[in-house]
Design a protein around this motif. Structure first.
Motif, PDB file in Angstrom:
ATOM      1  N   LEU A 145      20.433  61.059 -39.798  1.00  0.00           N
ATOM      2  CA  LEU A 145      20.098  59.987 -40.276  1.00  0.00           C
ATOM      3  C   LEU A 145      19.411  58.816 -39.297  1.00  0.00           C
ATOM      4  O   LEU A 145      18.534  58.446 -39.383  1.00  0.00           O
ATOM      5  CB  LEU A 145      20.464  59.362 -41.768  1.00  0.00           C
ATOM      6  CG  LEU A 145      19.180  58.953 -42.645  1.00  0.00           C
ATOM      7  CD1 LEU A 145      18.145  59.451 -43.305  1.00  0.00           C
ATOM      8  CD2 LEU A 145      19.773  57.769 -43.062  1.00  0.00           C
ATOM      9  N   LEU A 146      21.061  57.928 -39.205  1.00  0.00           N
ATOM     10  CA  LEU A 146      20.476  57.301 -37.341  1.00  0.00           C
ATOM     11  C   LEU A 146      19.645  58.166 -36.197  1.00  0.00           C
ATOM     12  O   LEU A 146      18.905  56.910 -35.681  1.00  0.00           O
ATOM     13  CB  LEU A 146      22.174  57.120 -37.351  1.00  0.00           C
ATOM     14  CG  LEU A 146      23.065  56.812 -38.294  1.00  0.00           C
ATOM     15  CD1 LEU A 146      24.156  56.107 -37.690  1.00  0.00           C
ATOM     16  CD2 LEU A 146      22.384  54.926 -38.186  1.00  0.00           C
ATOM     17  N   TRP A 148      17.158  59.572 -36.462  1.00  0.00           N
ATOM     18  CA  TRP A 148      15.551  59.847 -37.255  1.00  0.00           C
ATOM     19  C   TRP A 148      15.389  58.869 -36.977  1.00  0.00           C
ATOM     20  O   TRP A 148      14.035  58.389 -36.440  1.00  0.00           O
ATOM     21  CB  TRP A 148      15.925  60.929 -38.110  1.00  0.00           C
ATOM     22  CG  TRP A 148      14.768  61.175 -39.187  1.00  0.00           C
ATOM     23  CD1 TRP A 148      13.076  60.615 -38.421  1.00  0.00           C
ATOM     24  CD2 TRP A 148      14.536  61.117 -40.881  1.00  0.00           C
ATOM     25  NE1 TRP A 148      12.320  61.156 -39.858  1.00  0.00           N
ATOM     26  CE2 TRP A 148      13.047  61.758 -40.992  1.00  0.00           C
ATOM     27  CE3 TRP A 148      15.328  61.760 -41.966  1.00  0.00           C
ATOM     28  CZ2 TRP A 148      12.540  62.065 -42.447  1.00  0.00           C
ATOM     29  CZ3 TRP A 148      15.037  62.154 -42.377  1.00  0.00           C
ATOM     30  CH2 TRP A 148      13.489  62.294 -42.752  1.00  0.00           C
ATOM     31  N   ALA A 149      16.076  57.572 -37.308  1.00  0.00           N
ATOM     32  CA  ALA A 149      15.670  56.249 -37.923  1.00  0.00           C
ATOM     33  C   ALA A 149      15.709  55.457 -36.539  1.00  0.00           C
ATOM     34  O   ALA A 149      14.320  54.530 -36.657  1.00  0.00           O
ATOM     35  CB  ALA A 149      16.558  55.232 -39.102  1.00  0.00           C
ATOM     36  N   VAL A 217      16.428  68.088 -42.986  1.00  0.00           N
ATOM     37  CA  VAL A 217      16.844  68.012 -44.526  1.00  0.00           C
ATOM     38  C   VAL A 217      15.681  68.448 -45.199  1.00  0.00           C
ATOM     39  O   VAL A 217      16.230  69.066 -46.273  1.00  0.00           O
ATOM     40  CB  VAL A 217      16.594  66.269 -44.506  1.00  0.00           C
ATOM     41  CG1 VAL A 217      15.517  65.887 -46.061  1.00  0.00           C
ATOM     42  CG2 VAL A 217      17.573  64.726 -43.670  1.00  0.00           C
ATOM     43  N   ALA A 221      16.632  70.423 -48.625  1.00  0.00           N
ATOM     44  CA  ALA A 221      16.275  70.375 -49.554  1.00  0.00           C
ATOM     45  C   ALA A 221      15.738  71.985 -50.667  1.00  0.00           C
ATOM     46  O   ALA A 221      15.654  71.736 -51.478  1.00  0.00           O
ATOM     47  CB  ALA A 221      14.723  69.563 -49.661  1.00  0.00           C
TER      48      ALA A 221
ATOM     49  N   VAL B 259      15.480  48.632 -39.571  1.00  0.00           N
ATOM     50  CA  VAL B 259      14.543  50.091 -39.465  1.00  0.00           C
ATOM     51  C   VAL B 259      15.566  51.067 -39.738  1.00  0.00           C
ATOM     52  O   VAL B 259      15.543  51.232 -41.641  1.00  0.00           O
ATOM     53  CB  VAL B 259      14.183  50.521 -38.287  1.00  0.00           C
ATOM     54  CG1 VAL B 259      13.731  52.204 -38.723  1.00  0.00           C
ATOM     55  CG2 VAL B 259      13.630  49.958 -37.529  1.00  0.00           C
ATOM     56  N   VAL B 260      17.080  50.929 -39.663  1.00  0.00           N
ATOM     57  CA  VAL B 260      18.325  51.779 -39.651  1.00  0.00           C
ATOM     58  C   VAL B 260      19.051  51.002 -41.364  1.00  0.00           C
ATOM     59  O   VAL B 260      18.680  51.952 -42.457  1.00  0.00           O
ATOM     60  CB  VAL B 260      19.587  51.566 -38.836  1.00  0.00           C
ATOM     61  CG1 VAL B 260      20.548  52.461 -39.392  1.00  0.00           C
ATOM     62  CG2 VAL B 260      19.138  52.193 -37.359  1.00  0.00           C
ATOM     63  N   PHE B 263      15.518  52.893 -43.946  1.00  0.00           N
ATOM     64  CA  PHE B 263      15.946  54.496 -43.764  1.00  0.00           C
ATOM     65  C   PHE B 263      17.468  54.256 -44.951  1.00  0.00           C
ATOM     66  O   PHE B 263      17.587  55.597 -45.613  1.00  0.00           O
ATOM     67  CB  PHE B 263      17.004  55.053 -42.850  1.00  0.00           C
ATOM     68  CG  PHE B 263      15.426  56.068 -42.189  1.00  0.00           C
ATOM     69  CD1 PHE B 263      15.710  56.933 -42.104  1.00  0.00           C
ATOM     70  CD2 PHE B 263      14.188  55.066 -41.588  1.00  0.00           C
ATOM     71  CE1 PHE B 263      14.682  57.920 -41.884  1.00  0.00           C
ATOM     72  CE2 PHE B 263      13.088  55.814 -41.617  1.00  0.00           C
ATOM     73  CZ  PHE B 263      13.705  57.249 -41.072  1.00  0.00           C
ATOM     74  N   LEU B 264      18.546  53.420 -44.793  1.00  0.00           N
ATOM     75  CA  LEU B 264      19.378  54.095 -46.072  1.00  0.00           C
ATOM     76  C   LEU B 264      19.193  54.124 -47.262  1.00  0.00           C
ATOM     77  O   LEU B 264      19.439  54.789 -47.647  1.00  0.00           O
ATOM     78  CB  LEU B 264      20.911  53.063 -44.946  1.00  0.00           C
ATOM     79  CG  LEU B 264      21.667  54.115 -43.676  1.00  0.00           C
ATOM     80  CD1 LEU B 264      22.550  53.226 -43.228  1.00  0.00           C
ATOM     81  CD2 LEU B 264      22.033  55.302 -44.324  1.00  0.00           C
ATOM     82  N   GLN B 267      17.632  56.678 -48.222  1.00  0.00           N
ATOM     83  CA  GLN B 267      18.018  58.429 -47.975  1.00  0.00           C
ATOM     84  C   GLN B 267      17.497  59.147 -49.186  1.00  0.00           C
ATOM     85  O   GLN B 267      17.599  59.697 -48.358  1.00  0.00           O
ATOM     86  CB  GLN B 267      19.270  57.761 -48.140  1.00  0.00           C
ATOM     87  CG  GLN B 267      20.000  59.121 -47.416  1.00  0.00           C
ATOM     88  CD  GLN B 267      21.576  58.167 -47.165  1.00  0.00           C
ATOM     89  OE1 GLN B 267      21.868  57.335 -47.521  1.00  0.00           O
ATOM     90  NE2 GLN B 267      22.281  59.466 -46.155  1.00  0.00           N
ATOM     91  N   ILE B 270      14.046  60.201 -48.784  1.00  0.00           N
ATOM     92  CA  ILE B 270      13.573  60.861 -47.621  1.00  0.00           C
ATOM     93  C   ILE B 270      13.871  61.731 -48.153  1.00  0.00           C
ATOM     94  O   ILE B 270      12.875  63.568 -47.991  1.00  0.00           O
ATOM     95  CB  ILE B 270      14.466  60.026 -47.111  1.00  0.00           C
ATOM     96  CG1 ILE B 270      14.237  58.771 -46.609  1.00  0.00           C
ATOM     97  CG2 ILE B 270      14.203  61.601 -45.412  1.00  0.00           C
ATOM     98  CD1 ILE B 270      14.880  58.123 -45.436  1.00  0.00           C
ATOM     99  N   SER B 271      14.974  63.077 -48.572  1.00  0.00           N
ATOM    100  CA  SER B 271      15.279  64.222 -48.941  1.00  0.00           C
ATOM    101  C   SER B 271      14.666  65.120 -49.903  1.00  0.00           C
ATOM    102  O   SER B 271      14.686  65.874 -49.946  1.00  0.00           O
ATOM    103  CB  SER B 271      16.817  64.177 -49.254  1.00  0.00           C
ATOM    104  OG  SER B 271      17.245  63.292 -49.484  1.00  0.00           O
TER     105      SER B 271
END
Lengths: 337, 281
Positions: A145-146, A148-149, A217, A221, B259-260, B263-264, B267, B270-271
């Motif tokens: 995720l890091l 990606w972000a 991801v 899913a 941004v991070v 995003f968290l 999260q 997103i999935s």
């Protein structure tokens, strides 16, 4: 009963108990009735978005089409000269320009390498995440995720630094690798951004690093929706992981893979920010991909907007053809109910 | 029994390798940001700074590297991002109500149109938009960027919000309508609170798009450095002959953190949806 009638738009506006309706001034009341009678509510609600999208997405796309048949440059912008229609002149100039072909070749080759690489890496990580214990999966997916972000500009600047000839991490590691791994002193101060091949190697790693998490991801899913008994029974029958993937997982998740493939092609063929930052702006012409090449025609002095539009139109049409496939795949998945 | 334990260890080992390889670049960004320049350009790079310093961050914030403080660019980015998120959320909510609550002609057409325009390449459209904005005096202005970001965020935000509106049971609205509330009141008092979480999620996506956007900012803001947004600012370090990597990484870190964090926050959303992909740079 009342609500059905209202939805059908047949009934007159109900008189509200507190008489609120009749307090409105007459023109407003008339307008409300009119909207209701003609069932205009959805169109009114759509109006702002349709105007914004129409003016800033659809109209510019049409303009590109118009400009690509014109000789459009600074004189036309300043008004010193009128519109000059040139027919297919811009397109024949482009097709006879070797730089167009080399930029197109770069875009195609880049997508041909990066798309499968991203899909394979992303799918493997997705399959791995599905098998990991909960804590380990959380750790790995947070790391992904890091990546990606991280914004494209940050990631690009960061990769330029990691591959920097003075003090960059990669050259230092390569210098220390044993000879049979092609390590050694010839990596001393090796510049990764001065020629197309090394520059696009960096961009490849950068784009794969940023886009595999999305694939992972999405695949994960999809895997979560599969009944675990399917793979389990195949395993009992003696199927290996390779067979299980191609005989069971892939056919079931095929629609997802289709969408991911098309999205990846669209993104990687049109990649701009990462290329712009890594090759350091519009200096090295032999490192241009199609998008940068079009951009350069419009924004390097003297601008040739007509030629640039024709190039941009070619890029847009290529992407739209792939998009049609994407839309069809989405519709088949029931995106529009 | 042993083979199962072996397989578990192999899987975990694979997980650790994937995570570490993924984290190396980010780790290197942070490590460089905290290193004094003697360590950054040392012949044997160390993983961790041996004399960690805030000097790079200080240089970025008071602007000694490129002559203008970080706050200028942060302010520009915040203005552009917050304005476009606010406007696009309102417009998108209206459109989402239309496509989720009404059946009308062109509904499917509109939805398919959204899917298609979402894929139009920005670096192609930017040529025509640049010429339009030139005529409208919207170049070198944050207003121009706000307009562009609002419009370009719409296809995805409408598409996402539509799903949130559709999950609110229609009966709730109908009950309110029977009690005498007009349609505007129904949407304002009943629907809005119920789609609020969805609105937050879509706003985050619009935020990330506007915060990260590079092509339009690069093209529209030209040479007026004081109008630069953060992505341009981070890239601007590179245009100056010798690059100060410590300061670049510090600026890049400050730009990346929000941004991070967002995003968290989203999260889990997103999935669960493919739409998430639309936030790619």
């Amino acid at each position: 009963m009342l609500s059905t009638a209202k939805r059908a738009g047949a009934a007159p506006p109900p008189a509200t108990p507190n008489g609120q309706w009749s307090q409105l001034p007459l023109p407003v009341r008339y307008l409300k009735n009119w909207v209701r009678r003609h069932r205009l509510a959805p169109y009114l609600l759509l109006l702002p978005s349709a105007v914004a999208i129409g003016l800033l997405l659809v109209w510019p796309a049409i303009q590109l089409g118009i400009y690509s048949f014109q000789d459009y440059g600074l004189p036309q912008v300043t008004g010193a000269a009128g519109t000059q229609w040139t027919g297919f002149g811009n397109f024949s100039t482009i097709l006879s320009d070797p730089e167009f072909w080399s930029s197109l070749k770069l875009s195609v080759a880049f997508s041909a390498i990066v798309v499968p690489l991203t899909l394979v890496v992303g799918t493997l990580v997705g399959l791995l995440l599905n098998r990991l214990g909960r804590r380990m999966a959380a750790f790995v997916s947070t790391a992904a995720l890091l990546a990606w972000a991280t914004p494209a500009v940050s990631a690009s600047v960061l990769f330029v630094w990691v591959f920097d000839p003075d003090g960059g991490l990669v050259d230092w590691v390569l210098r220390r690798l044993p000879g049979w791994l092609d390590g050694g002193a010839h990596w001393n101060g090796f510049s990764w951004t001065n020629a197309a091949l090394p520059a696009y190697t960096v961009i490849t790693l950068l784009v794969v690093w940023q886009s595999f998490p999305f694939i992972a991801v999405s695949v994960l899913a999809g895997l979560k929706t599969m009944p675990p008994e399917l793979a389990e029974s195949a395993r009992v029958d003696g199927a290996g992981p390779w067979q299980i993937f191609w005989r069971i997982t892939y056919p079931v998740l095929k629609p997802i893979f289709m969408v991911l493939l098309l999205l990846s092609v669209i993104w990687d063929f049109g990649v701009f920010t990462q290329v712009y930052v890594v090759i350091g702006g519009l200096g090295n012409r032999d490192e241009f991909n199609l998008g940068i090449y079009a951009y350069d025609h419009a924004f390097t002095m003297p601008p040739t907007y007509g030629l640039a539009s024709a190039l941009a139109l070619i890029l847009t049409v290529v992407l739209l053809i792939i998009t049609v496939g994407y839309v069809r795949a989405s519709v088949r998945q029931g995106a529009i109910d | 029994m042993r083979s199962r334990r072996f397989r578990r260890a192999a899987l975990n080992g694979g997980g650790v390798i994937v995570a570490l390889v993924t984290l190396i670049p980010i780790f290197w960004m942070l490590s460089t940001a905290f290193k004094p320049s003697t360590e950054i350009y040392s012949l044997t790079p160390r993983l961790l700074p041996s004399h960690p310093t805030l000097g790079n961050f200080r240089a970025v914030i008071d602007g000694s590297v490129i002559g203008m403080p970080y706050w200028t660019f942060l302010r520009n980015s915040l203005v552009v991002t917050l304005a476009s998120v606010a406007i696009s959320s309102v417009i998108a909510l209206l459109a989402a109500i239309a496509v989720a609550r009404f059946r009308f002609r062109f509904r499917a057409t509109y939805l398919i149109m959204l899917l298609i325009v979402q894929m139009l390449p920005q670096q192609a459209l930017v040529i025509a938009i640049f010429l339009d904005f030139k005529g409208l005096n919207l170049l070198d202005s944050l207003v121009g960027l706000i307009v562009a970001y609002t419009a370009f965020a719409l296809p995805v935000t409408i598409w996402m919000l539509r799903n949130f509106v559709a999950t609110v049971p229609r009966e709730v609205e109908e009950a309110a309508a029977i009690d005498g509330a007009g349609p505007v009141r129904v949407y304002w008092k009943i629907l809005l609170p119920l789609v609020a979480p969805g609105l937050v999620a879509t706003s985050v996506f619009a935020f990330i798009f506007a915060w990260n956007e590079f092509v339009f900012a690069l093209t529209f803001l030209g040479t007026d450095t004081a109008k630069y947004t953060l992505p341009l600012y981070v890239q601007y370090f590179q245009q100056k002959g010798t690059v100060d990597w410590g300061a670049t990484m510090a600026a890049s870190t400050l730009f990346t953190i929000p941004v991070v964090a967002f995003f968290l926050i989203v999260q889990r959303r997103i999935s669960s949806g493919l739409v998430a992909g639309a936030v790619k740079g």
